[in-house]
Design a protein around this motif. Structure first.
Motif, PDB file in Angstrom:
ATOM      1  N   GLY A   1     -15.720   9.738 -10.793  1.00 13.17           N
ATOM      2  CA  GLY A   1     -14.982   8.930 -10.743  1.00 13.17           C
ATOM      3  C   GLY A   1     -15.555   8.342 -12.054  1.00 13.17           C
ATOM      4  O   GLY A   1     -16.632   7.872 -11.909  1.00 13.17           O
ATOM      5  N   ARG A   2     -14.274   7.544 -12.498  1.00 14.72           N
ATOM      6  CA  ARG A   2     -14.354   6.527 -13.075  1.00 14.72           C
ATOM      7  C   ARG A   2     -13.960   5.157 -12.797  1.00 14.72           C
ATOM      8  O   ARG A   2     -13.286   5.027 -11.699  1.00 14.72           O
ATOM      9  N   ILE A   3     -14.304   3.732 -13.182  1.00 11.96           N
ATOM     10  CA  ILE A   3     -14.050   2.463 -13.269  1.00 11.96           C
ATOM     11  C   ILE A   3     -13.405   2.004 -14.714  1.00 11.96           C
ATOM     12  O   ILE A   3     -14.031   2.244 -16.211  1.00 11.96           O
ATOM     13  N   GLY A   4     -11.837   1.796 -13.748  1.00 11.67           N
ATOM     14  CA  GLY A   4     -10.533   1.350 -15.331  1.00 11.67           C
ATOM     15  C   GLY A   4     -11.704  -0.340 -15.895  1.00 11.67           C
ATOM     16  O   GLY A   4     -12.075  -0.400 -14.460  1.00 11.67           O
ATOM     17  N   ALA A   5     -11.201  -0.876 -16.470  1.00 14.52           N
ATOM     18  CA  ALA A   5     -10.410  -2.157 -17.271  1.00 14.52           C
ATOM     19  C   ALA A   5      -9.918  -2.761 -16.868  1.00 14.52           C
ATOM     20  O   ALA A   5     -10.185  -4.270 -16.799  1.00 14.52           O
ATOM     21  N   SER A   6      -8.457  -2.486 -16.454  1.00 13.94           N
ATOM     22  CA  SER A   6      -7.568  -2.981 -16.289  1.00 13.94           C
ATOM     23  C   SER A   6      -6.403  -2.150 -16.106  1.00 13.94           C
ATOM     24  O   SER A   6      -6.742  -0.793 -16.314  1.00 13.94           O
ATOM     25  N   ILE A   7      -5.321  -2.954 -14.802  1.00 19.23           N
ATOM     26  CA  ILE A   7      -4.536  -2.107 -14.869  1.00 19.23           C
ATOM     27  C   ILE A   7      -3.487  -1.277 -16.050  1.00 19.23           C
ATOM     28  O   ILE A   7      -3.058  -2.310 -16.764  1.00 19.23           O
TER      29      ILE A   7
ATOM     30  N   LYS B   1      -3.046   4.642 -17.025  1.00 16.23           N
ATOM     31  CA  LYS B   1      -4.223   5.778 -16.867  1.00 16.23           C
ATOM     32  C   LYS B   1      -5.167   5.863 -15.282  1.00 16.23           C
ATOM     33  O   LYS B   1      -5.677   6.448 -15.156  1.00 16.23           O
ATOM     34  N   VAL B   2      -4.875   4.098 -14.683  1.00 15.57           N
ATOM     35  CA  VAL B   2      -5.248   3.976 -13.712  1.00 15.57           C
ATOM     36  C   VAL B   2      -4.626   5.333 -12.682  1.00 15.57           C
ATOM     37  O   VAL B   2      -3.682   5.042 -12.423  1.00 15.57           O
ATOM     38  N   ASN B   3      -5.486   5.412 -11.778  1.00 12.16           N
ATOM     39  CA  ASN B   3      -5.217   6.700 -10.654  1.00 12.16           C
ATOM     40  C   ASN B   3      -5.063   5.541  -8.918  1.00 12.16           C
ATOM     41  O   ASN B   3      -4.282   6.116  -8.813  1.00 12.16           O
ATOM     42  N   PHE B   4      -6.116   5.122  -9.303  1.00  9.63           N
ATOM     43  CA  PHE B   4      -5.919   4.090  -7.995  1.00  9.63           C
ATOM     44  C   PHE B   4      -6.747   2.473  -8.304  1.00  9.63           C
ATOM     45  O   PHE B   4      -7.883   2.397  -8.784  1.00  9.63           O
TER      46      PHE B   4
ATOM     47  N   LEU C   1       0.884  -1.427   0.157  1.00 15.02           N
ATOM     48  CA  LEU C   1       0.207  -0.087   0.435  1.00 15.02           C
ATOM     49  C   LEU C   1       0.720   1.202   0.345  1.00 15.02           C
ATOM     50  O   LEU C   1       1.686   1.252   0.269  1.00 15.02           O
ATOM     51  N   ASN C   2       0.360   2.012  -0.899  1.00 17.50           N
ATOM     52  CA  ASN C   2       1.107   3.909  -0.739  1.00 17.50           C
ATOM     53  C   ASN C   2       1.267   3.574   1.099  1.00 17.50           C
ATOM     54  O   ASN C   2       0.095   3.807   1.576  1.00 17.50           O
ATOM     55  N   TYR C   3       2.231   4.599   1.053  1.00 17.82           N
ATOM     56  CA  TYR C   3       2.176   4.792   2.785  1.00 17.82           C
ATOM     57  C   TYR C   3       2.830   6.597   2.560  1.00 17.82           C
ATOM     58  O   TYR C   3       3.973   6.355   2.169  1.00 17.82           O
ATOM     59  N   PRO C   4       2.060   7.007   3.350  1.00 20.27           N
ATOM     60  CA  PRO C   4       1.163   7.690   4.018  1.00 20.27           C
ATOM     61  C   PRO C   4       0.019   7.280   2.811  1.00 20.27           C
ATOM     62  O   PRO C   4       0.333   7.459   1.416  1.00 20.27           O
ATOM     63  N   PRO C   5      -1.138   6.951   3.267  1.00 14.81           N
ATOM     64  CA  PRO C   5      -2.283   7.195   2.201  1.00 14.81           C
ATOM     65  C   PRO C   5      -2.684   7.926   1.818  1.00 14.81           C
ATOM     66  O   PRO C   5      -2.328   9.156   2.515  1.00 14.81           O
ATOM     67  N   PRO C   6      -2.982   8.471   0.476  1.00 18.32           N
ATOM     68  CA  PRO C   6      -2.561   9.908  -0.219  1.00 18.32           C
ATOM     69  C   PRO C   6      -4.494   9.696   0.718  1.00 18.32           C
ATOM     70  O   PRO C   6      -5.068   9.098   0.245  1.00 18.32           O
ATOM     71  N   ILE C   7      -4.610  11.403   0.040  1.00 17.49           N
ATOM     72  CA  ILE C   7      -5.840  12.090  -0.378  1.00 17.49           C
ATOM     73  C   ILE C   7      -6.436  11.550  -1.587  1.00 17.49           C
ATOM     74  O   ILE C   7      -5.543  11.644  -2.594  1.00 17.49           O
ATOM     75  N   VAL C   8      -7.752  10.911  -1.672  1.00 17.32           N
ATOM     76  CA  VAL C   8      -8.761  10.791  -2.726  1.00 17.32           C
ATOM     77  C   VAL C   8      -9.203  11.320  -3.055  1.00 17.32           C
ATOM     78  O   VAL C   8     -10.410  12.132  -2.771  1.00 17.32           O
ATOM     79  N   ALA C   9      -9.194  11.788  -4.390  1.00 20.25           N
ATOM     80  CA  ALA C   9     -10.002  12.289  -5.815  1.00 20.25           C
ATOM     81  C   ALA C   9     -10.284  11.923  -5.778  1.00 20.25           C
ATOM     82  O   ALA C   9     -10.053  10.498  -6.271  1.00 20.25           O
ATOM     83  N   TRP C  10     -11.737  12.166  -6.114  1.00 17.13           N
ATOM     84  CA  TRP C  10     -12.767  11.529  -7.502  1.00 17.13           C
ATOM     85  C   TRP C  10     -13.039  11.864  -8.721  1.00 17.13           C
ATOM     86  O   TRP C  10     -12.936  11.196  -9.857  1.00 17.13           O
ATOM     87  N   ARG C  11     -13.290  12.964  -8.741  1.00 14.74           N
ATOM     88  CA  ARG C  11     -13.640  13.929  -9.939  1.00 14.74           C
ATOM     89  C   ARG C  11     -12.340  13.072 -11.439  1.00 14.74           C
ATOM     90  O   ARG C  11     -11.743  13.911 -10.623  1.00 14.74           O
ATOM     91  N   GLU C  12     -13.104  12.649 -12.338  1.00  9.96           N
ATOM     92  CA  GLU C  12     -12.019  12.843 -13.121  1.00  9.96           C
ATOM     93  C   GLU C  12     -10.868  11.041 -12.638  1.00  9.96           C
ATOM     94  O   GLU C  12      -9.852  11.596 -14.125  1.00  9.96           O
ATOM     95  N   GLN C  13     -10.753  10.947 -12.639  1.00 11.21           N
ATOM     96  CA  GLN C  13      -9.898  10.092 -11.537  1.00 11.21           C
ATOM     97  C   GLN C  13     -10.588   8.536 -11.698  1.00 11.21           C
ATOM     98  O   GLN C  13     -11.827   8.527 -11.508  1.00 11.21           O
ATOM     99  N   THR C  14      -9.507   7.825 -12.492  1.00  9.69           N
ATOM    100  CA  THR C  14     -10.007   6.788 -12.993  1.00  9.69           C
ATOM    101  C   THR C  14      -9.809   5.024 -11.768  1.00  9.69           C
ATOM    102  O   THR C  14      -8.459   5.218 -11.419  1.00  9.69           O
ATOM    103  N   PHE C  15     -10.230   4.819 -11.443  1.00 14.19           N
ATOM    104  CA  PHE C  15      -9.987   3.136 -10.167  1.00 14.19           C
ATOM    105  C   PHE C  15     -10.726   2.041 -10.969  1.00 14.19           C
ATOM    106  O   PHE C  15     -10.966   1.553 -11.825  1.00 14.19           O
TER     107      PHE C  15
END
Length: 210
Positions: A151-157, A160-163, A114-128
């Motif tokens: 936010g957007r849902i990605g198809a695969s890693i 373009k994936v942010n989280f 996991l990323n440490y420290p945990p990052p701030i999670v943005a939503w708009r225009e971000q791909t998960f």
């Protein structure tokens, strides 16, 4: 008249916990059989749900309850769609993944990158992308919470994936599971300089609900 129920309960031949353990072991065996061909169809899902109803719902066991609630939700509309089938297959494979251990079949994933420290999670225009099994509920419900916030849902890693969000329910052998491949790919991208964040479901839920 003797109380036959108490007689059975006090008998050395009757042990409710042992009977329940046998039922759980039977469930693990059934799950292993259903996943042997790497697919779960609607008929198999309906069979499994009915079997749990007839044999295990009295346990009030958190692990069995998670599995049963997922099945009940997936079949509530009378259709097991391909995405639900894939999620159920993953869930059952995790359930059987540590069946030879004495501990519960499910455990929290360990040693996750996991990323440490945990990052701030943005939503708009971000791909998960979500991987593993989410304690919050079915994946489609979790994805809806993301898209409702822009936010957007990605198809695969990919780059373009942010989280990448890792579900809270997994097993310690995550590196050898199908969802572990997504984690491995995300780590490789992150180490190569791609700004992809790997976060836990717990951190994701805190961001959503405080």
């Amino acid at each position: 008249m003797p109380d036959l129920h108490e007689e059975f309960k006090n008998s050395r031949f009757f042990h409710e916990a042992r009977i329940d353990r046998r039922s759980v072991d039977a469930l693990i065996g059934i799950a292993a059989g259903l996943t042997a061909d790497e697919s779960i169809n609607q008929k198999e899902a309906v069979f499994l749900k009915r079997w749990i109803e007839n044999n295990l719902t009295h346990l009030n066991d958190p692990i069995v309850n998670i599995l049963y609630r997922r099945l009940d939700d997936m079949l509530s509309d009378g259709i097991l769609d391909p995405e639900e089938s894939e999620e159920l297959l993953s869930l059952l494979k995790q359930f059987t993944g540590t069946s030879e251990e004495a501990s519960m079949p499910f455990s929290a994933p360990t040693s996750l990158p996991l990323n440490y420290p945990p990052p701030i999670v943005a939503w708009r225009e971000q791909t998960f992308i979500l991987t593993g099994t989410m304690a919050y509920g079915p994946r489609k419900h979790c994805e809806a919470l993301i898209t409702e916030r822009g936010g957007r849902i990605g198809a695969s890693i990919s780059k373009k994936v942010n989280f990448l969000i890792i579900g809270s329910i997994g097993n310690e052998q995550w590196m050898h599971t199908s969802y572990g491949l997504k984690i491995k790919k995300a780590v490789e991208l992150r180490e190569a300089g791609t700004p992809i964040a790997i976060i836990s479901e717990e951190h994701w839920q805190r961001t959503l609900f405080g």
